[in-house]
Design a protein around this motif. Structure first.
Motif, PDB file in Angstrom:
ATOM      1  N   ALA A 260     -18.825 -82.115  47.431  1.00  0.00           N
ATOM      2  CA  ALA A 260     -17.385 -81.757  47.822  1.00  0.00           C
ATOM      3  C   ALA A 260     -16.759 -81.582  45.583  1.00  0.00           C
ATOM      4  CB  ALA A 260     -15.937 -82.344  48.651  1.00  0.00           C
ATOM      5  N   LEU A 261     -16.857 -83.302  45.741  1.00  0.00           N
ATOM      6  CA  LEU A 261     -16.068 -83.547  44.603  1.00  0.00           C
ATOM      7  C   LEU A 261     -16.614 -83.292  42.862  1.00  0.00           C
ATOM      8  CD1 LEU A 261     -15.952 -87.336  44.896  1.00  0.00           C
ATOM      9  CD2 LEU A 261     -13.866 -85.767  44.608  1.00  0.00           C
ATOM     10  N   ALA A 262     -18.036 -83.091  43.132  1.00  0.00           N
ATOM     11  CA  ALA A 262     -18.876 -82.274  42.629  1.00  0.00           C
ATOM     12  C   ALA A 262     -18.286 -80.120  42.259  1.00  0.00           C
ATOM     13  CB  ALA A 262     -20.085 -81.968  42.284  1.00  0.00           C
ATOM     14  N   MET A 263     -18.377 -80.232  43.471  1.00  0.00           N
ATOM     15  CA  MET A 263     -17.521 -78.767  43.750  1.00  0.00           C
ATOM     16  C   MET A 263     -16.335 -78.434  43.160  1.00  0.00           C
ATOM     17  SD  MET A 263     -18.086 -76.473  47.221  1.00  0.00           S
ATOM     18  CE  MET A 263     -16.966 -74.698  46.586  1.00  0.00           C
ATOM     19  N   ALA A 264     -15.241 -79.426  43.616  1.00  0.00           N
ATOM     20  CA  ALA A 264     -13.803 -79.393  43.392  1.00  0.00           C
ATOM     21  C   ALA A 264     -14.313 -79.427  41.597  1.00  0.00           C
ATOM     22  CB  ALA A 264     -13.647 -80.746  43.749  1.00  0.00           C
ATOM     23  N   ASP A 265     -14.793 -80.237  40.656  1.00  0.00           N
ATOM     24  CA  ASP A 265     -14.924 -80.519  39.122  1.00  0.00           C
ATOM     25  C   ASP A 265     -15.974 -78.686  38.411  1.00  0.00           C
ATOM     26  OD1 ASP A 265     -14.163 -82.571  39.093  1.00  0.00           O
ATOM     27  OD2 ASP A 265     -15.783 -83.608  38.808  1.00  0.00           O
ATOM     28  N   ALA A 266     -16.402 -78.123  39.972  1.00  0.00           N
ATOM     29  CA  ALA A 266     -16.986 -76.674  38.748  1.00  0.00           C
ATOM     30  C   ALA A 266     -15.963 -76.023  39.197  1.00  0.00           C
ATOM     31  CB  ALA A 266     -18.583 -76.707  39.751  1.00  0.00           C
ATOM     32  N   ALA A 267     -15.367 -75.803  40.377  1.00  0.00           N
ATOM     33  CA  ALA A 267     -14.140 -74.742  40.914  1.00  0.00           C
ATOM     34  C   ALA A 267     -13.152 -74.623  39.253  1.00  0.00           C
ATOM     35  CB  ALA A 267     -13.755 -74.665  41.909  1.00  0.00           C
ATOM     36  N   GLN A 268     -12.896 -75.724  39.607  1.00  0.00           N
ATOM     37  CA  GLN A 268     -11.734 -75.604  38.269  1.00  0.00           C
ATOM     38  C   GLN A 268     -12.289 -75.269  36.906  1.00  0.00           C
ATOM     39  OE1 GLN A 268     -10.562 -79.906  38.357  1.00  0.00           O
ATOM     40  NE2 GLN A 268      -8.304 -79.202  38.829  1.00  0.00           N
ATOM     41  N   ALA A 269     -13.812 -75.310  36.662  1.00  0.00           N
ATOM     42  CA  ALA A 269     -14.031 -75.206  35.384  1.00  0.00           C
ATOM     43  C   ALA A 269     -14.139 -73.882  35.337  1.00  0.00           C
ATOM     44  CB  ALA A 269     -15.422 -76.208  35.377  1.00  0.00           C
ATOM     45  N   LEU A 270     -14.710 -72.342  36.253  1.00  0.00           N
ATOM     46  CA  LEU A 270     -14.139 -71.595  36.670  1.00  0.00           C
ATOM     47  C   LEU A 270     -12.791 -70.733  36.829  1.00  0.00           C
ATOM     48  CD1 LEU A 270     -17.591 -71.273  38.759  1.00  0.00           C
ATOM     49  CD2 LEU A 270     -17.470 -70.805  35.946  1.00  0.00           C
ATOM     50  N   GLY A 271     -11.824 -71.951  36.767  1.00  0.00           N
ATOM     51  CA  GLY A 271     -11.133 -71.515  36.840  1.00  0.00           C
ATOM     52  C   GLY A 271      -9.885 -70.749  37.885  1.00  0.00           C
TER      53      GLY A 271
END
Ligand SMILES: CC(C)C[C@H](N)C(=O)N[C@H](CCOc1cc(O)cc2c1C(=O)N[C@@H]2C)C(=O)O
Ligand SMILES: [Mg+2]
Length: 331
Positions: A260-271
């Motif tokens: 979930a934390l890795a996904m939050a970082d990736a989602a933010q990076a994708l906007g």
């Protein structure tokens, strides 16, 4: 990540009655069915909880069996990193991952956010869910919750304009988000979005069925649209970029807090904007999710508010304000 050699595993299905019932486009529920995991080592025990979701082919019995099948791997000292590769994302891995983090934190004498080197969560305003019902019933339920700053309104495929107008009239001051749980169609999508935009709804969650949501990329979206059933873990993010403005991260979908934390970082990076969401579950499910709240525009962690009883040492809720967990609960 610490190796937990000789850790033992216990798991069981636990049921928590809902105060009344809750209804979404797929049906009504009267209890939260959870699977609770305890991982023990050297006199310390870490706990985790998950909610299997039939929508994703999960049942409590199969989830319990998948957890119990990991007994030898835990006795052999499987690391949290290896767990991510050993099990598919989903409810079973979530309970194990969160129990391991709780145990690692206890063994290190640290709070989970320090162990994982994430920001310390503070109190946040959670959404409060209004069940699907007749326009009159939804207006009555909304009026009782009109003091809450953020309401999540469950809608089905029919009668969207009447229902959302009745809800807005009953709660003129609250921020409204809508969750259609896949019930809309390409034919009614634009009219339903317009009806929501007309009464100032901020965001609509999962209007179209997962896998049949391409129309979202073709229309002009008059308000933010958030993926829930369409998005599970990091691997499902990229294809959704043109269709959605936000993603609902749930630990039961990602298979735990680690992803979930890795996904939050990736989602933010994708906007993408982030919603941190939950199933109907106890505070033991909400506690790890609190670590995602510093990155979330929307916090939807109201599971325990719908229950007739929560676990001991449950999260503190002051109306819609939810506070980080005590170590006595988790982490
Ligand atoms: C307490 C709220 C319902 C939690 C949250 N605000 C929310 O809206 N979550 C839903 C998840 C829907 O939960 C469902 C749906 C369903 O058909 C069956 C179940 C559940 C659940 O929690 N337990 C059973 C398996 C969302 O965001 O979609
Ligand atoms: Mg949803």
């Amino acid at each position: 990540m610490t190796s937990m050699k000789f850790a033992s595993l216990a798991a069981r299905i636990e049921r928590f009655p809902i105060a009344g019932s809750f209804t979404i486009s797929r049906g009504a529920k009267t209890e939260a069915v959870t699977v609770m995991v305890e991982v023990s080592r050297a006199g310390l025990t870490g706990r985790g909880e998950c909610v299997p979701y039939p929508r994703y082919g999960e049942t409590p019995e199969a989830t319990l069996a998948a957890i119990q099948a990991m007994q030898q791997a835990f006795a052999d000292g499987i690391s949290r990193q290896a767990l991510q590769a050993a099990m598919a994302p989903g409810a079973a891995r979530n309970a194990l991952d969160c129990a391991l983090i709780d145990l690692e934190a206890k063994a290190a004498g640290l709070r989970a956010w320090n162990l994982l080197e994430r920001p310390v969560p503070g109190e946040r305003t959670t959404a409060y869910t209004i069940s699907l019902g007749t326009p009159e019933a939804m207006a009555a339920a909304t009026a009782k919750a009109a003091h809450r700053p953020l309401l999540k309104i469950k809608l089905g495929g029919d009668g969207v304009p009447e229902r959302i107008a009745a809800v807005r009239k009953a709660a003129p001051e609250s921020e409204l988000i809508v969750d259609a749980n896949e019930a809309w169609t390409e034919a009614n999508l634009e009219a339903n979005l317009a009806a929501c935009a007309a009464v100032g709804v901020t965001l609509v969650e999962q209007p179209l069925p997962a896998g049949r949501d391409e129309a979202l990329a073709r229309i002009r979206r008059p308000l933010a649209v958030c993926a829930d059933e369409s998005v599970h873990d990091r691997s499902s993010l990229a294809p959704l970029r043109d269709r959605y403005d936000a993603v609902n991260i749930k630990l039961d979908k990602t298979g735990g807090l680690t992803e979930a934390l890795a996904m939050a970082d990736a989602a933010q990076a994708l906007g993408f904007e982030i919603m941190i969401g939950c199933m109907v579950a106890t505070s033991l499910s909400m506690a790890p999710a609190m670590l995602v709240t510093p990155q979330a525009r929307f916090v939807d962690l109201d599971g325990p508010l719908l229950l007739a009883r929560d676990r001991d040492h449950g999260l503190r809720y002051d109306d819609s304000l939810v506070y980080p967990p005590d170590a006595s609960l988790w982490g």
